[in-house]
Write a protein that holds these residues in place. Structure first.
Motif: not given
Length: 95
Positions: A12-14, A45-54, A85-90
């Protein structure tokens, strides 16, 4: 015996202006989800690579448990805080 588990992976990109509200709502969302019957694993958990991404990872025992989770969150504070909020799930079943 087949593996009927339901797996959800994605993110999820917050947006920056909603990060605080999402971070404040997240602990209760995790607590309530882990208490649901059939929830085997749930991590956001927060992504270490993309700001605002969980990063989101879920495992439910079967489709009924996953569906119950989806239904519960529609009336939760988490749903309100993350609406739009934009989500990208499989989502996949079995192994």
């Amino acid at each position: 015996m087949p593996n009927d588990k339901v797996y959800l992976q994605g993110h999820i990109d917050v947006p920056p202006d909603r990060l605080q509200a999402v971070a404040e709502a997240l602990p209760l969302h995790i607590e309530l989800t882990l208490a649901e019957p059939g929830c085997l694993f749930f991590e956001v958990v927060p992504s270490n690579d993309v700001a605002g991404r969980y990063l989101v990872s879920e495992i439910f025992s079967d489709q009924a448990a996953f569906d119950a989770h989806q239904q519960r969150i529609k009336s939760s504070g988490w749903f309100v805080v993350t609406q739009g909020i934009s989500r990208d799930y499989t989502i996949r079943k079995g192994e």
